[in-house]
Design a protein around this motif. Sequence first.
Motif, PDB file in Angstrom:
ATOM      1  N   MET A 162     -10.467  -3.453 -12.112  1.00  0.00           N
ATOM      2  CA  MET A 162      -9.455  -2.411 -12.178  1.00  0.00           C
ATOM      3  C   MET A 162      -8.307  -2.786 -11.238  1.00  0.00           C
ATOM      4  O   MET A 162      -8.539  -3.203 -10.109  1.00  0.00           O
ATOM      5  N   VAL A 163      -7.108  -2.621 -11.712  1.00  0.00           N
ATOM      6  CA  VAL A 163      -5.923  -2.992 -10.941  1.00  0.00           C
ATOM      7  C   VAL A 163      -5.828  -2.188  -9.654  1.00  0.00           C
ATOM      8  O   VAL A 163      -5.493  -2.728  -8.601  1.00  0.00           O
ATOM      9  N   SER A 164      -6.145  -0.901  -9.711  1.00  0.00           N
ATOM     10  CA  SER A 164      -6.037  -0.078  -8.502  1.00  0.00           C
ATOM     11  C   SER A 164      -6.970  -0.584  -7.404  1.00  0.00           C
ATOM     12  O   SER A 164      -6.630  -0.532  -6.228  1.00  0.00           O
ATOM     13  N   GLN A 165      -8.141  -1.093  -7.757  1.00  0.00           N
ATOM     14  CA  GLN A 165      -9.057  -1.623  -6.749  1.00  0.00           C
ATOM     15  C   GLN A 165      -8.481  -2.871  -6.099  1.00  0.00           C
ATOM     16  O   GLN A 165      -8.597  -3.062  -4.890  1.00  0.00           O
ATOM     17  N   ALA A 166      -7.864  -3.735  -6.868  1.00  0.00           N
ATOM     18  CA  ALA A 166      -7.231  -4.935  -6.314  1.00  0.00           C
ATOM     19  C   ALA A 166      -6.119  -4.557  -5.350  1.00  0.00           C
ATOM     20  O   ALA A 166      -5.950  -5.182  -4.298  1.00  0.00           O
ATOM     21  N   ILE A 167      -5.377  -3.529  -5.683  1.00  0.00           N
ATOM     22  CA  ILE A 167      -4.300  -3.058  -4.796  1.00  0.00           C
ATOM     23  C   ILE A 167      -4.894  -2.515  -3.508  1.00  0.00           C
ATOM     24  O   ILE A 167      -4.430  -2.821  -2.408  1.00  0.00           O
ATOM     25  N   LYS A 168      -5.924  -1.685  -3.617  1.00  0.00           N
ATOM     26  CA  LYS A 168      -6.574  -1.119  -2.429  1.00  0.00           C
ATOM     27  C   LYS A 168      -7.163  -2.217  -1.547  1.00  0.00           C
ATOM     28  O   LYS A 168      -7.118  -2.112  -0.325  1.00  0.00           O
ATOM     29  N   ASN A 169      -7.697  -3.273  -2.159  1.00  0.00           N
ATOM     30  CA  ASN A 169      -8.270  -4.381  -1.389  1.00  0.00           C
ATOM     31  C   ASN A 169      -7.221  -5.096  -0.549  1.00  0.00           C
ATOM     32  O   ASN A 169      -7.564  -5.781   0.416  1.00  0.00           O
ATOM     33  N   ARG A 170      -5.968  -4.969  -0.889  1.00  0.00           N
ATOM     34  CA  ARG A 170      -4.882  -5.577  -0.118  1.00  0.00           C
ATOM     35  C   ARG A 170      -4.375  -4.653   0.991  1.00  0.00           C
ATOM     36  O   ARG A 170      -3.402  -4.959   1.659  1.00  0.00           O
ATOM     37  N   GLY A 171      -5.030  -3.523   1.172  1.00  0.00           N
ATOM     38  CA  GLY A 171      -4.661  -2.603   2.242  1.00  0.00           C
ATOM     39  C   GLY A 171      -3.556  -1.630   1.881  1.00  0.00           C
ATOM     40  O   GLY A 171      -2.998  -0.973   2.751  1.00  0.00           O
ATOM     41  N   ILE A 172      -3.254  -1.537   0.600  1.00  0.00           N
ATOM     42  CA  ILE A 172      -2.219  -0.616   0.149  1.00  0.00           C
ATOM     43  C   ILE A 172      -2.872   0.720  -0.167  1.00  0.00           C
ATOM     44  O   ILE A 172      -3.870   0.788  -0.874  1.00  0.00           O
ATOM     45  N   GLU A 173      -2.309   1.771   0.373  1.00  0.00           N
ATOM     46  CA  GLU A 173      -2.823   3.118   0.178  1.00  0.00           C
ATOM     47  C   GLU A 173      -2.273   3.679  -1.130  1.00  0.00           C
ATOM     48  O   GLU A 173      -1.072   3.658  -1.361  1.00  0.00           O
ATOM     49  N   ILE A 174      -3.152   4.178  -1.979  1.00  0.00           N
ATOM     50  CA  ILE A 174      -2.733   4.808  -3.232  1.00  0.00           C
ATOM     51  C   ILE A 174      -2.998   6.300  -3.119  1.00  0.00           C
ATOM     52  O   ILE A 174      -4.142   6.738  -2.978  1.00  0.00           O
ATOM     53  N   VAL A 175      -1.930   7.064  -3.163  1.00  0.00           N
ATOM     54  CA  VAL A 175      -2.013   8.516  -3.099  1.00  0.00           C
ATOM     55  C   VAL A 175      -1.792   9.047  -4.507  1.00  0.00           C
ATOM     56  O   VAL A 175      -0.800   8.717  -5.152  1.00  0.00           O
ATOM     57  N   VAL A 176      -2.720   9.845  -4.991  1.00  0.00           N
ATOM     58  CA  VAL A 176      -2.615  10.389  -6.340  1.00  0.00           C
ATOM     59  C   VAL A 176      -2.394  11.888  -6.254  1.00  0.00           C
ATOM     60  O   VAL A 176      -3.133  12.599  -5.575  1.00  0.00           O
ATOM     61  N   ILE A 177      -1.359  12.346  -6.952  1.00  0.00           N
ATOM     62  CA  ILE A 177      -1.054  13.774  -7.017  1.00  0.00           C
ATOM     63  C   ILE A 177      -1.066  14.179  -8.481  1.00  0.00           C
ATOM     64  O   ILE A 177      -0.292  13.667  -9.282  1.00  0.00           O
ATOM     65  N   GLY A 178      -1.959  15.085  -8.830  1.00  0.00           N
ATOM     66  CA  GLY A 178      -2.042  15.595 -10.188  1.00  0.00           C
ATOM     67  C   GLY A 178      -1.226  16.864 -10.325  1.00  0.00           C
ATOM     68  O   GLY A 178      -1.183  17.687  -9.418  1.00  0.00           O
ATOM     69  N   ILE A 179      -0.575  16.990 -11.464  1.00  0.00           N
ATOM     70  CA  ILE A 179       0.263  18.158 -11.718  1.00  0.00           C
ATOM     71  C   ILE A 179      -0.362  18.982 -12.836  1.00  0.00           C
ATOM     72  O   ILE A 179      -0.650  18.466 -13.913  1.00  0.00           O
ATOM     73  N   ALA A 180      -0.577  20.268 -12.555  1.00  0.00           N
ATOM     74  CA  ALA A 180      -1.121  21.237 -13.508  1.00  0.00           C
ATOM     75  C   ALA A 180      -2.557  20.892 -13.877  1.00  0.00           C
ATOM     76  O   ALA A 180      -3.360  20.599 -13.006  1.00  0.00           O
ATOM     77  N   ASN A 181      -2.873  20.895 -15.143  1.00  0.00           N
ATOM     78  CA  ASN A 181      -4.254  20.712 -15.611  1.00  0.00           C
ATOM     79  C   ASN A 181      -4.558  19.238 -15.818  1.00  0.00           C
ATOM     80  O   ASN A 181      -4.204  18.660 -16.833  1.00  0.00           O
ATOM     81  N   VAL A 182      -5.214  18.640 -14.836  1.00  0.00           N
ATOM     82  CA  VAL A 182      -5.580  17.233 -14.917  1.00  0.00           C
ATOM     83  C   VAL A 182      -7.063  17.085 -14.573  1.00  0.00           C
ATOM     84  O   VAL A 182      -7.657  17.963 -13.966  1.00  0.00           O
ATOM     85  N   ASP A 183      -7.617  15.976 -14.935  1.00  0.00           N
ATOM     86  CA  ASP A 183      -9.017  15.684 -14.642  1.00  0.00           C
ATOM     87  C   ASP A 183      -9.096  15.041 -13.259  1.00  0.00           C
ATOM     88  O   ASP A 183      -8.773  13.877 -13.082  1.00  0.00           O
ATOM     89  N   ARG A 184      -9.509  15.818 -12.286  1.00  0.00           N
ATOM     90  CA  ARG A 184      -9.569  15.351 -10.896  1.00  0.00           C
ATOM     91  C   ARG A 184     -10.480  14.125 -10.756  1.00  0.00           C
ATOM     92  O   ARG A 184     -10.184  13.209 -10.001  1.00  0.00           O
ATOM     93  N   TYR A 185     -11.590  14.110 -11.483  1.00  0.00           N
ATOM     94  CA  TYR A 185     -12.503  12.978 -11.407  1.00  0.00           C
ATOM     95  C   TYR A 185     -11.823  11.696 -11.877  1.00  0.00           C
ATOM     96  O   TYR A 185     -11.940  10.649 -11.247  1.00  0.00           O
ATOM     97  N   GLU A 186     -11.127  11.769 -12.998  1.00  0.00           N
ATOM     98  CA  GLU A 186     -10.442  10.584 -13.514  1.00  0.00           C
ATOM     99  C   GLU A 186      -9.403  10.076 -12.516  1.00  0.00           C
ATOM    100  O   GLU A 186      -9.293   8.876 -12.273  1.00  0.00           O
ATOM    101  N   LEU A 187      -8.652  10.986 -11.918  1.00  0.00           N
ATOM    102  CA  LEU A 187      -7.631  10.580 -10.952  1.00  0.00           C
ATOM    103  C   LEU A 187      -8.248   9.962  -9.703  1.00  0.00           C
ATOM    104  O   LEU A 187      -7.655   9.071  -9.093  1.00  0.00           O
TER     105      LEU A 187
END
Length: 66
Positions: A1-26
Amino acid sequence: MVSQAIKNRGIEIVVIGIANVDRYELSRYASSEVFLVVDFPLLEKKVLATRNVLLGPSKLIIFLYF
């Protein structure tokens, strides 16, 4: 997964869901917790508050909005 590769480089990924979203998926993309807002006017406030807490002098943060 691309997000895991980014996190492995020390980059913080902040996810903000708007309205009705699947929190688990995010949570698959986030470095830490997922933030939820009910509408776009609250989005700016949440981004500013989160950025001020997380941002350090040498930290790169990617914000994802869903």
